[in-house]
Write an enzyme that holds these catalytic residues in place. Sequence first.
Site, short mmCIF file in Angstrom:
data_model
loop_
_atom_site.label_atom_id
_atom_site.label_comp_id
_atom_site.label_asym_id
_atom_site.label_seq_id
_atom_site.Cartn_x
_atom_site.Cartn_y
_atom_site.Cartn_z
N HIS A 458 0.83 -1.20 0.00
CA HIS A 458 0.00 0.00 0.00
C HIS A 458 0.87 1.26 0.00
O HIS A 458 0.68 2.18 -0.80
CB HIS A 458 -0.91 -0.03 1.23
CG HIS A 458 -1.76 1.19 1.35
ND1 HIS A 458 -1.40 2.27 2.12
CD2 HIS A 458 -2.91 1.51 0.74
CE1 HIS A 458 -2.32 3.20 2.00
NE2 HIS A 458 -3.26 2.76 1.17
N ARG A 564 -8.82 4.56 -8.85
CA ARG A 564 -9.24 3.63 -7.77
C ARG A 564 -10.24 4.38 -6.90
O ARG A 564 -9.86 5.15 -6.01
CB ARG A 564 -8.03 3.21 -6.94
CG ARG A 564 -7.03 2.31 -7.66
CD ARG A 564 -5.87 2.00 -6.72
NE ARG A 564 -5.05 0.90 -7.18
CZ ARG A 564 -3.85 1.05 -7.76
NH1 ARG A 564 -3.36 2.25 -7.98
NH2 ARG A 564 -3.15 -0.01 -8.11
N GLU A 749 -7.36 -9.68 -14.02
CA GLU A 749 -6.39 -9.78 -12.92
C GLU A 749 -6.51 -11.09 -12.14
O GLU A 749 -5.92 -11.26 -11.09
CB GLU A 749 -6.50 -8.56 -11.99
CG GLU A 749 -7.91 -8.23 -11.56
CD GLU A 749 -8.01 -6.92 -10.77
OE1 GLU A 749 -7.00 -6.38 -10.32
OE2 GLU A 749 -9.15 -6.44 -10.61
N GLY A 770 -4.74 -5.93 -14.64
CA GLY A 770 -4.35 -5.55 -13.28
C GLY A 770 -3.25 -6.50 -12.87
O GLY A 770 -3.49 -7.52 -12.23
N THR A 771 -2.05 -6.14 -13.25
CA THR A 771 -0.95 -7.12 -13.08
C THR A 771 -0.47 -7.22 -11.63
O THR A 771 0.31 -8.12 -11.33
CB THR A 771 0.22 -6.78 -14.02
OG1 THR A 771 0.44 -5.38 -13.97
CG2 THR A 771 -0.07 -7.22 -15.43
N ASN A 772 -0.93 -6.33 -10.76
CA ASN A 772 -0.59 -6.53 -9.34
C ASN A 772 -1.29 -7.78 -8.84
O ASN A 772 -0.68 -8.69 -8.29
CB ASN A 772 -1.03 -5.34 -8.48
CG ASN A 772 -0.40 -4.04 -8.94
OD1 ASN A 772 0.67 -4.05 -9.54
ND2 ASN A 772 -1.05 -2.93 -8.67
N ASP A 773 -2.60 -7.82 -9.07
CA ASP A 773 -3.34 -9.00 -8.63
C ASP A 773 -3.04 -10.20 -9.52
O ASP A 773 -2.96 -11.33 -9.03
CB ASP A 773 -4.85 -8.71 -8.63
CG ASP A 773 -5.27 -8.05 -7.34
OD1 ASP A 773 -4.91 -8.58 -6.27
OD2 ASP A 773 -5.94 -7.00 -7.38
N CYS A 835 -2.76 -1.56 -16.07
CA CYS A 835 -2.74 -0.52 -15.04
C CYS A 835 -2.13 -1.01 -13.74
O CYS A 835 -2.17 -0.32 -12.74
CB CYS A 835 -4.13 0.05 -14.82
SG CYS A 835 -5.29 -1.17 -14.17
C1 PEP Z 1 -3.94 -4.52 -10.08
O1 PEP Z 1 -4.34 -5.48 -9.43
O2 PEP Z 1 -2.97 -4.58 -10.85
C2 PEP Z 1 -4.61 -3.22 -9.98
C3 PEP Z 1 -4.26 -2.22 -10.75
O3 PEP Z 1 -5.54 -3.09 -9.01
P1 PEP Z 1 -5.17 -2.85 -7.47
O4 PEP Z 1 -3.70 -2.59 -7.37
O5 PEP Z 1 -5.97 -1.68 -7.05
O6 PEP Z 1 -5.60 -4.13 -6.85
MG MG Z 2 -6.28 -5.36 -8.50
#
Ligand code: PEP
Ligand code: MG
Length: 945
Positions: A458, A564, A749, A770-773, A835
């Site tokens: 975060h 977001r 994602e 959503g490449t973080n998830d 993103c």
């Molecule tokens: C992600 O998952 O890549 C994404 C952009 O969403 P968040 O980071 O808000 O989960």
């Molecule tokens: Mg995400």
Amino acid sequence: MANKWVYMFSEGNMTMRNLLGGKGANLAEMTSIGLPVPQGFTITTEACTQYYEDGRKINDEIMAQAMEGVKKMEEINGKKFGDLQNPLLVSVRSGARASMPGMMDTILNLGLNDDVVAAMIKGNPDPAFERFVYDSYRRFIQMFSDVVMEVGKKYFEQLIDEMKEKKGVKFDVDLTAADLKELAEQFKAEYKKQLGKDFPSDPVEQLKLAIEAVFRSWDNPRANVYRRDNDIPYSWGTAVNVMPMVFGNLNNESGTGVAFTRDPATGENKLMGEFLINAQGEDVVAGVRTPMPIAQMEKEFPEAYAEFIKVCETLENHYHDMQDMEFTVENKKLYMLQCRNGKRTAPAALKIACDLVDEGHKTPEEAVAMIDPRNLDTLLHPQFDAAALKAATPLGKGLGASPGAACGKVVFTADDAVEWAARGEKVVLVRLETSPEDITGMKAAQGILTVRGGMTSHAAVVARGMGECCVSGCGDINMDEENKKFTLAGKEFHEGDFISIDGTTGNIYDGQIATVDAKIAGEFGRIMAWADEFRRLKVRTNADTPADAKKARELGAEGIGLCRTEHMFFEEDRIAAFREMICSDTVEEREAALEKILPYQQNDFKQLYEALEGCPVTIRFLDPPLHEFVPTTEDEIKKLADAKHKSVEEIKAIINSLHEFNPMMGHRGCRLAVTYPEIAKMQTKAVIRAALEVQKAHADWNVKPEIMIPLVCEVKELKYVKQIVVETADAEIAAAGAKLEYEVGTMIEIPRAALTADEIAKEADFFCFGTNDLTQMTFGFSRDDAGKFLNAYYDTKIFENDPFAKLDQTGVGKLMEMSLKLGKPVNPSLHVGICGEHGGDPSSVEFCHKIGLDYVSCSPFRVPVARLAAAQAAIAEKAAKANCDCKKSVVDDETKEKLKEAAEKAQVLAKDLADASAEVAKAGLAGLKAGIEEAKRAYNENKKN
Ligand code: PEP
Ligand code: MG
């Protein structure tokens, strides 16, 4: 044929960088253009890989070729390795494909032993020469012990200090031959004491051990960290360069220096460098003596200086880039030991690139390609004053999560950060980890330091979004949040103590280090304008506030790729209503609470559309689990209970019921809209009403909201939520009596979404990765906790990079490619972006270009980085294509040539065959004739009888 592991400098050139390393390729190139380079050889990077494959051993074939190289070197230089008449001493230096200054090892003066030393002295009775020989010997023992045998430098430095004290002198150069001879003896004794064996006297053994040490240094901890920070693959390996020594420490007619053809700090086109008389290379960098500015060399060694100036010109004209050079003067004669494209600061990189275009060295495309996009980031944030930083020693290190420099007083809570900042104090917020509730405090602080969390934690994501300095995941901090104190490297910090953090390197410093404001030089705009001409990928931004959106527009964003919306709920006046919504028992209650939030959201979105002036805006619906929003303090719980006319216990029971064992895979994303469609309805109304308002005021803008549904794993989920959105949106548009186009798309994602992208594409106007998830769920690593074990993965070479920072092209990338391949044929108008945090990482941007995404979206301060990386991806693709076309045509020509040759040969063959057949036929005919004659004769004979 045996592998070729060794190349003489005369056999290589600058195109052989992959095989010979940068240093080796450039030494070969300098040789080929006639510059004065002591002639040696390079052991290839492939030999390094082989060394590791052979279990960290140099095999006999490599060593035999190295000794062949020594032999040739002896012939060229007229000296012999280990000889007592005319001994050859060598340097052994590392040199990888990409330059890694100071990361790997070097050994000088190799080949010395007691006998060689004695012979050298015998051959030259000059006392100054004797001093030089012992100086070289003690240097060699010291360096060899440190680098090759890993006996710490400190033991030898201590002995030097003791000797200087005993002799009452300040500098090494003031020690006499006898002092140095004694030191060499002491060094050997120290070596034996530390290792329990004698210092190796056989030059061949010394050489083998030194080569092994250089290969080994490819895997030393600092090299590993440098490679990770600079995207250099472990598989490349380092080459080893073996060169005859030239001696800058021979006498006062000798010296050594390093220089840049342009100022690496500012880019100014003037020679910069330092020179030391009677010294060897490491003295200049070690700071034992203060070197003189390079210009002063002109007075001391006018001829060598004049030649050096010519060499600088030659090299710049040859490489068309700023050069960083090492050289030695031995008895007034200049020798070049190294050249490479010099490392430079970001402002210098921009200035040099523009100047090179103006001077006709480079085309704008080449100028754009030569700038490291990662450096641009540093231009946009306040920086530590370089001199102040140099003088400071870091106390600890975390992840350089969001670049920039921050200096302020330590505070431990977001509230304190806000309060202290309101009093005009500069603060650094130090937290175990941050949560969305800390946002106001994070904004108020100069920087954020956390004990836990990785690159997509975060704190890291939010800080990058805000362009604020952040160092995350410094596990060495011992935190006592309750008592507002922590310890790091034995120092206890209390609230109000000064601390400085560097969000680029992750370094943490005690006290205050002065900062300077970032400046965007004029060249920055020029380079960016060129980059925009060349790139195909669009660059959007991840922005949640109008301020972020404006900043991103200034930095060149062409839209918002991710807003977001949950970040908009945390403002004090909204969170109360949102908590009321969460703690509602009925739909009506929930709707009433949401009704209070609607105007805020509508106004937020309106401001975003205005900031974007008609560029696309993607609004992502509520994503995080609801428990992130619930009150935590007794005070807040009581307030909420009063507002809901419930008891404190009832509210606590609701809060408890929201607890999840695995919230990242819990009640979040589109699941919230499935369970509480009212939330999606409210957000749709806010989006559409805001868009209608802005469209009315700005008829010339193309206001076309893109509503993005998060965390979809099944097409029916999307269909369900989309229906809510479409019904609500159409009703709003109809009620307004207006026309408004809008799109409904989804984030990809969850791996299942990628695997069923053909289904999902039927319902989606766009995909956004959503490449973080997607990384989290593909690897099964928690994005917030992976930092705890990733270091072990780096140490064991399981991973070379943090997959949350640099896209895993093999796995996650495959899912992305698959989504495109499945989705596009079903829905040809589908537009696709990314993103996740990777959208601002240069190598990930290049991948996005390659697989054909339409845009990348990243935090505002990474927008210029992404623009440049996108341009470089397009330029590289064009170059590769040109190369391929050219190869193709070469192949065609070659084939044609071969075909022609073959046809000619065939013609000749056919003719030969025809001739041969004619001969055979002739012979046959003659035979036949003879046969007939014979038969005739026999018949007549017969008749006669
Ligand atoms: C992600 O998952 O890549 C994404 C952009 O969403 P968040 O980071 O808000 O989960
Ligand atoms: Mg995400």
